[in-house]
Design a protein around this motif. Structure first.
Motif, PDB file in Angstrom:
ATOM      1  N   ALA A  95      -3.263  18.753  13.264  1.00 38.09           N
ATOM      2  CA  ALA A  95      -4.474  19.577  13.208  1.00 38.09           C
ATOM      3  C   ALA A  95      -5.497  18.964  12.245  1.00 38.09           C
ATOM      4  O   ALA A  95      -6.695  18.880  12.556  1.00 38.09           O
ATOM      5  CB  ALA A  95      -4.130  20.999  12.788  1.00 38.09           C
ATOM      6  N   ILE A  96      -5.032  18.530  11.077  1.00 37.77           N
ATOM      7  CA  ILE A  96      -5.938  17.912  10.103  1.00 37.77           C
ATOM      8  C   ILE A  96      -6.540  16.639  10.677  1.00 37.77           C
ATOM      9  O   ILE A  96      -7.733  16.354  10.501  1.00 37.77           O
ATOM     10  CB  ILE A  96      -5.194  17.630   8.785  1.00 37.77           C
ATOM     11  N   ARG A  97      -5.738  15.860  11.372  1.00 38.71           N
ATOM     12  CA  ARG A  97      -6.223  14.599  11.957  1.00 38.71           C
ATOM     13  C   ARG A  97      -7.378  14.862  12.919  1.00 38.71           C
ATOM     14  O   ARG A  97      -8.435  14.239  12.834  1.00 38.71           O
ATOM     15  CB  ARG A  97      -5.082  13.890  12.675  1.00 38.71           C
ATOM     16  N   LEU A  98      -7.188  15.807  13.853  1.00 43.70           N
ATOM     17  CA  LEU A  98      -8.215  16.072  14.854  1.00 43.70           C
ATOM     18  C   LEU A  98      -9.462  16.685  14.218  1.00 43.70           C
ATOM     19  O   LEU A  98     -10.594  16.298  14.545  1.00 43.70           O
ATOM     20  CB  LEU A  98      -7.674  16.994  15.944  1.00 43.70           C
ATOM     21  N   ALA A  99      -9.271  17.629  13.307  1.00 42.84           N
ATOM     22  CA  ALA A  99     -10.424  18.244  12.649  1.00 42.84           C
ATOM     23  C   ALA A  99     -11.197  17.218  11.828  1.00 42.84           C
ATOM     24  O   ALA A  99     -12.433  17.249  11.777  1.00 42.84           O
ATOM     25  CB  ALA A  99      -9.965  19.402  11.761  1.00 42.84           C
ATOM     26  N   THR A 100     -10.485  16.298  11.218  1.00 42.75           N
ATOM     27  CA  THR A 100     -11.142  15.246  10.440  1.00 42.75           C
ATOM     28  C   THR A 100     -11.971  14.348  11.334  1.00 42.75           C
ATOM     29  O   THR A 100     -13.137  14.038  11.048  1.00 42.75           O
ATOM     30  CB  THR A 100     -10.097  14.411   9.676  1.00 42.75           C
ATOM     31  N   LEU A 103     -14.987  16.677  13.200  1.00 39.04           N
ATOM     32  CA  LEU A 103     -15.927  17.459  12.405  1.00 39.04           C
ATOM     33  C   LEU A 103     -16.368  16.705  11.148  1.00 39.04           C
ATOM     34  O   LEU A 103     -17.547  16.438  10.964  1.00 39.04           O
ATOM     35  CB  LEU A 103     -15.303  18.813  12.040  1.00 39.04           C
ATOM     36  N   VAL A 104     -15.429  16.307  10.327  1.00 39.69           N
ATOM     37  CA  VAL A 104     -15.789  15.607   9.089  1.00 39.69           C
ATOM     38  C   VAL A 104     -16.354  14.221   9.390  1.00 39.69           C
ATOM     39  O   VAL A 104     -17.443  13.857   8.922  1.00 39.69           O
ATOM     40  CB  VAL A 104     -14.574  15.499   8.147  1.00 39.69           C
ATOM     41  N   SER A 105     -15.648  13.432  10.194  1.00 42.31           N
ATOM     42  CA  SER A 105     -16.071  12.046  10.410  1.00 42.31           C
ATOM     43  C   SER A 105     -17.298  11.941  11.305  1.00 42.31           C
ATOM     44  O   SER A 105     -18.146  11.061  11.081  1.00 42.31           O
ATOM     45  CB  SER A 105     -14.912  11.224  10.980  1.00 42.31           C
ATOM     46  N   TYR A 106     -17.420  12.789  12.308  1.00 42.63           N
ATOM     47  CA  TYR A 106     -18.656  12.794  13.090  1.00 42.63           C
ATOM     48  C   TYR A 106     -19.861  13.018  12.163  1.00 42.63           C
ATOM     49  O   TYR A 106     -20.878  12.323  12.255  1.00 42.63           O
ATOM     50  CB  TYR A 106     -18.622  13.914  14.129  1.00 42.63           C
ATOM     51  N   THR A 143     -10.616  25.052  18.873  1.00 39.45           N
ATOM     52  CA  THR A 143     -11.310  25.390  17.634  1.00 39.45           C
ATOM     53  C   THR A 143     -12.310  24.310  17.241  1.00 39.45           C
ATOM     54  O   THR A 143     -13.463  24.601  16.892  1.00 39.45           O
ATOM     55  CB  THR A 143     -10.286  25.582  16.499  1.00 39.45           C
ATOM     56  N   VAL A 144     -11.888  23.064  17.302  1.00 35.99           N
ATOM     57  CA  VAL A 144     -12.759  21.960  16.899  1.00 35.99           C
ATOM     58  C   VAL A 144     -13.940  21.819  17.850  1.00 35.99           C
ATOM     59  O   VAL A 144     -15.084  21.610  17.422  1.00 35.99           O
ATOM     60  CB  VAL A 144     -11.946  20.651  16.819  1.00 35.99           C
ATOM     61  N   ASN A 145     -13.695  21.951  19.155  1.00 34.13           N
ATOM     62  CA  ASN A 145     -14.806  21.856  20.104  1.00 34.13           C
ATOM     63  C   ASN A 145     -15.793  23.002  19.919  1.00 34.13           C
ATOM     64  O   ASN A 145     -16.997  22.836  20.125  1.00 34.13           O
ATOM     65  CB  ASN A 145     -14.286  21.821  21.539  1.00 34.13           C
ATOM     66  N   GLY A 146     -15.293  24.164  19.514  1.00 32.61           N
ATOM     67  CA  GLY A 146     -16.205  25.248  19.167  1.00 32.61           C
ATOM     68  C   GLY A 146     -17.048  24.897  17.967  1.00 32.61           C
ATOM     69  O   GLY A 146     -18.231  25.261  17.881  1.00 32.61           O
ATOM     70  N   GLY A 147     -16.473  24.145  17.032  1.00 35.48           N
ATOM     71  CA  GLY A 147     -17.205  23.734  15.856  1.00 35.48           C
ATOM     72  C   GLY A 147     -18.352  22.788  16.152  1.00 35.48           C
ATOM     73  O   GLY A 147     -19.312  22.699  15.370  1.00 35.48           O
ATOM     74  N   VAL A 148     -18.278  22.091  17.290  1.00 37.33           N
ATOM     75  CA  VAL A 148     -19.359  21.180  17.674  1.00 37.33           C
ATOM     76  C   VAL A 148     -20.668  21.948  17.867  1.00 37.33           C
ATOM     77  O   VAL A 148     -21.749  21.428  17.580  1.00 37.33           O
ATOM     78  CB  VAL A 148     -18.977  20.404  18.952  1.00 37.33           C
ATOM     79  N   ILE A 149     -20.582  23.189  18.319  1.00 35.51           N
ATOM     80  CA  ILE A 149     -21.792  23.998  18.503  1.00 35.51           C
ATOM     81  C   ILE A 149     -22.521  24.173  17.178  1.00 35.51           C
ATOM     82  O   ILE A 149     -23.725  23.937  17.063  1.00 35.51           O
ATOM     83  CB  ILE A 149     -21.442  25.372  19.103  1.00 35.51           C
ATOM     84  N   MET A 151     -22.194  22.367  14.531  1.00 35.98           N
ATOM     85  CA  MET A 151     -22.620  21.062  14.044  1.00 35.98           C
ATOM     86  C   MET A 151     -23.959  20.670  14.639  1.00 35.98           C
ATOM     87  O   MET A 151     -24.878  20.240  13.927  1.00 35.98           O
ATOM     88  CB  MET A 151     -21.566  20.005  14.398  1.00 35.98           C
ATOM     89  N   VAL A 152     -24.093  20.807  15.951  1.00 31.90           N
ATOM     90  CA  VAL A 152     -25.348  20.451  16.620  1.00 31.90           C
ATOM     91  C   VAL A 152     -26.493  21.307  16.104  1.00 31.90           C
ATOM     92  O   VAL A 152     -27.583  20.807  15.805  1.00 31.90           O
ATOM     93  CB  VAL A 152     -25.207  20.596  18.149  1.00 31.90           C
ATOM     94  N   ASN A 153     -26.255  22.594  15.965  1.00 38.11           N
ATOM     95  CA  ASN A 153     -27.328  23.485  15.522  1.00 38.11           C
ATOM     96  C   ASN A 153     -27.822  23.143  14.114  1.00 38.11           C
ATOM     97  O   ASN A 153     -29.028  23.081  13.856  1.00 38.11           O
ATOM     98  CB  ASN A 153     -26.850  24.939  15.564  1.00 38.11           C
TER      99      ASN A 153
END
Length: 231
Positions: A95-100, A103-106, A143-149, A151-153
């Motif tokens: 989970a940490i790997r994907l979220a990193t 979200l963080v690295s993007y 969860t992470v793909n929801g976070g992209v929203i 991030m873009v905003n």
């Protein structure tokens, strides 16, 4: 000369985007998880392409890896890491790997490349339909793909007039991940898609091109799934 940077451009849809932009006359920079993978993919693309090894699981090293990029007209954040992770059997490390990565690295990539951008630069960020249609084991992905929203905003607001948009593909039937699935699995998805066909990599490339180049499109969440959200 237009410079397009594609993070996650060594294979699959990212590589197809790189190939298309190179064919349009862009200078293309692609990243992969290591120097050799990135260099080999760039050599395959041909003249005008350059590869850089960037491991998005190590966000503190992104700045040094991308330090010599001095111009960014277009940026595509397409790197993904597929993770099957449920709440009942939760793997914290995965989970940490994907979220990193997403979200963080993007965000750190944008931060690092910001001095090379200009008022007419544009960024496309890959999300996915799992945020709307979860499936067994999609806890982190959804969860992470929801976070992209979000991030873009926030990026579109904070870094205006640079444009930020997201693309949320459905099942891309001819992508390396999906093309090898059993025919009956793909037919099950196809039968539930109003168009009667699955999205293709060419469809995704075309949609990314639109988001990159249309100067009135900003802070958009674009679904490219043949209307699958209706079913």
């Amino acid at each position: 000369m237009t410079t397009t940077v594609i993070v996650g451009g060594t294979r699959g849809i990212g590589w197809e985007i790189a190939r298309h932009r190179l064919g349009n006359g862009d200078t293309v920079v692609i990243t992969g998880r290591d120097d050799k993978t990135a260099a080999d993919a760039a050599a395959q693309l041909g003249d005008g392409a350059r590869g850089i090894g960037v491991d998005l699981t190590e966000p503190h090293r992104i700045k040094e890896k991308l330090a010599d990029i001095d111009r960014v007209d277009h940026l595509v954040l397409a790197a993904i890491d597929r993770d099957t992770n449920s709440v009942r059997e939760y793997d914290i490390d995965r989970a940490i790997r994907l979220a990193t990565i997403k979200l963080v690295s993007y965000t750190e990539v944008v931060h690092t490349l910001l001095p090379a951008m200009h008022d007419e630069s544009s960024v496309v960020i890959f999300g996915g339909r799992a945020k709307d249609k979860p499936y067994p084991g999609s806890t982190t992905v959804s969860t992470v793909n929801g976070g992209v929203i979000g991030m873009v905003n926030t990026l579109a607001w904070e870094l205006a007039p640079i444009r930020f948009n997201a693309i949320h593909p459905g099942i891309v039937g001819d992508s390396p991940y999906w093309a090898g699935k059993p025919a009956e699995v793909l037919e099950g998805y196809r039968s539930r898609t109003p168009l009667g066909r699955l999205a293709t990599m060419a469809d995704i490339v075309d949609a990314v091109d639109f988001l990159l180049t249309n100067r009135a499109v900003n802070a958009v969440q674009l679904y490219v799934d043949g209307g699958w959200q209706l079913t």
